[in-house]
Design an enzyme around this catalytic site. Structure first.
Site, mmCIF file in Angstrom:
data_model
loop_
_atom_site.group_PDB
_atom_site.id
_atom_site.type_symbol
_atom_site.label_atom_id
_atom_site.label_comp_id
_atom_site.label_asym_id
_atom_site.label_seq_id
_atom_site.Cartn_x
_atom_site.Cartn_y
_atom_site.Cartn_z
ATOM 1 N N ASN A 108 28.445 7.931 34.580
ATOM 2 C CA ASN A 108 29.486 7.969 33.567
ATOM 3 C C ASN A 108 29.077 7.123 32.364
ATOM 4 O O ASN A 108 28.189 6.268 32.455
ATOM 5 C CB ASN A 108 30.783 7.377 34.139
ATOM 6 C CG ASN A 108 31.278 8.102 35.357
ATOM 7 O OD1 ASN A 108 32.033 9.052 35.262
ATOM 8 N ND2 ASN A 108 30.854 7.649 36.535
ATOM 9 N N HIS A 161 36.659 12.774 30.303
ATOM 10 C CA HIS A 161 35.749 12.189 31.290
ATOM 11 C C HIS A 161 34.341 12.648 30.937
ATOM 12 O O HIS A 161 34.006 13.815 31.090
ATOM 13 C CB HIS A 161 36.145 12.675 32.690
ATOM 14 C CG HIS A 161 35.301 12.133 33.799
ATOM 15 N ND1 HIS A 161 35.710 11.086 34.599
ATOM 16 C CD2 HIS A 161 34.083 12.505 34.257
ATOM 17 C CE1 HIS A 161 34.781 10.837 35.504
ATOM 18 N NE2 HIS A 161 33.772 11.687 35.319
ATOM 19 N N HIS A 207 30.056 12.152 31.051
ATOM 20 C CA HIS A 207 28.837 11.596 31.627
ATOM 21 C C HIS A 207 27.774 11.552 30.541
ATOM 22 O O HIS A 207 27.796 12.354 29.602
ATOM 23 C CB HIS A 207 28.378 12.440 32.815
ATOM 24 C CG HIS A 207 29.232 12.266 34.026
ATOM 25 N ND1 HIS A 207 28.768 11.727 35.203
ATOM 26 C CD2 HIS A 207 30.546 12.537 34.239
ATOM 27 C CE1 HIS A 207 29.751 11.684 36.095
ATOM 28 N NE2 HIS A 207 30.841 12.170 35.533
ATOM 29 N N ARG A 249 35.698 4.713 42.062
ATOM 30 C CA ARG A 249 35.727 6.053 42.665
ATOM 31 C C ARG A 249 34.503 6.856 42.231
ATOM 32 O O ARG A 249 33.549 7.007 42.965
ATOM 33 C CB ARG A 249 37.035 6.772 42.281
ATOM 34 C CG ARG A 249 37.354 8.002 43.163
ATOM 35 C CD ARG A 249 36.637 9.254 42.739
ATOM 36 N NE ARG A 249 36.960 9.688 41.375
ATOM 37 C CZ ARG A 249 36.340 10.717 40.789
ATOM 38 N NH1 ARG A 249 35.382 11.385 41.420
ATOM 39 N NH2 ARG A 249 36.655 11.057 39.541
ATOM 40 N N CYS A 299 28.371 13.034 40.035
ATOM 41 C CA CYS A 299 29.032 13.960 40.951
ATOM 42 C C CYS A 299 28.060 14.362 42.050
ATOM 43 O O CYS A 299 26.996 14.920 41.752
ATOM 44 C CB CYS A 299 29.520 15.198 40.203
ATOM 45 S SG CYS A 299 30.251 16.445 41.290
#
Length: 295
Positions: free
Chosen positions: A243, A201, A203, A9, A234
């Protein structure tokens, strides 16, 4: 420590090449083979804005369903939940994203943060009634590309307004500006208003993602997002690079005494493979080049 594979995703949604449903399904299958058991595989986003996720339904209908694997789909509104409910093979969980700042929220979802939270509360109640697990992700919790610094007080305010219809709370460093001290401060702030299990989450935009991951493990987070190869970002946040990489994170945690269940050698091979499918000359992850240790 649980690693949640978000490559199918978040990893794919910022890459220029749009992969076929078959290739995405193969990506998921390979990730499972490397030991991942919880994967975010689709986003119910507008195809004109995120064309990489246009086949969300087809992916969820085609991924393998066995071995205790759980699938997550990202939703941004009630329409996204409707799409999940219409599937024969539904995701096990939904991940609803609310942006911490009004400016980014308006750009990403067309409404300010508190209005977005009202949408979350309505969707979360319906989703839990239908048997979905529900995660709330607070995006840009560590900093916003448009508004600048985001304080722990603001994140606490957002989480407090979210209500109790959630099974997990994820704090996202969407643009990779966070540092370990923020991880600790944000964990303490949200713990004042929520007892939900914590997920993070990160990055690696400014090369702090892995330090933040260790800080999260120390601060009591139970799950960390990562993408094989370290791909992704993003599409609505300028300069938001990939990520933290699943294989590199698994190596770090496994060697630190926090077993993940991920085979880093197998994961590195998948990271290299997905980079080839995307036409990338090299992926950000290091394990594919350096190898595991001891060999």
């Amino acid at each position: 420590m649980e690693i949640i594979e978000v490559g199918p995703r978040d990893g794919l949604q910022n890459e220029k090449r749009v992969l076929s449903t078959e290739t995405k399904t193969d990506f998921v299958r390979r990730a499972i083979g490397a030991g991942v058991r919880r994967l975010e595989v689709a986003a119910f986003a507008r195809p004109d804005r995120v064309p990489q996720m246009a086949d969300a339904e087809a992916v969820l209908e085609s991924v393998p369903r066995s071995g205790g694997v759980r699938y997550i789909a990202l939703v941004l509104n009630a329409r996204g939940l409707d799409r999940a409910l219409a599937l024969t093979h539904r995701p096990h969980e939904i991940n609803y994203v609310v942006v911490a700042t009004d400016e980014f929220s308006r750009r990403n979802q067309g409404v300010p943060t508190m209005e977005s939270l009202a949408g979350f509360r309505a969707v979360a109640a319906r989703a839990r009634a239908e048997g979905f697990g529900v995660t709330l992700t607070v995006a840009a919790a560590f900093g916003c590309p448009f508004s600048g610094e985001v304080t722990p007080d603001r994140v606490r305010e957002v989480v407090a307004a979210a209500g109790d219809d959630l099974d997990e709370l994820c704090l996202a460093d969407t643009i990779g500006v966070g540092v370990p001290r923020q991880v600790t401060a944000l964990a303490a702030a949200v713990r004042e208003v929520s007892s939900a299990p914590l997920r993070a989450h990160f990055h690696n935009t400014r090369n702090t993602g892995y330090a933040n991951a260790i800080a999260a493990a120390t601060a009591g987070f139970q799950a960390l997002d990562a993408s094989l190869g370290g791909i992704g970002g993003c599409p609505f946040a300028p300069a938001a690079t990939g990520n933290i990489a699943t294989e590199d994170l698994a190596y770090l945690l496994n060697r630190s005494g926090d077993p993940t269940g991920v085979d880093v050698t197998a994961a590195a091979a998948v990271g290299t493979w997905i980079g080839e499918q995307l036409g990338l000359p090299v992926v950000p992850a290091q394990l594919g080049r350096a190898g595991d240790f001891p060999a």
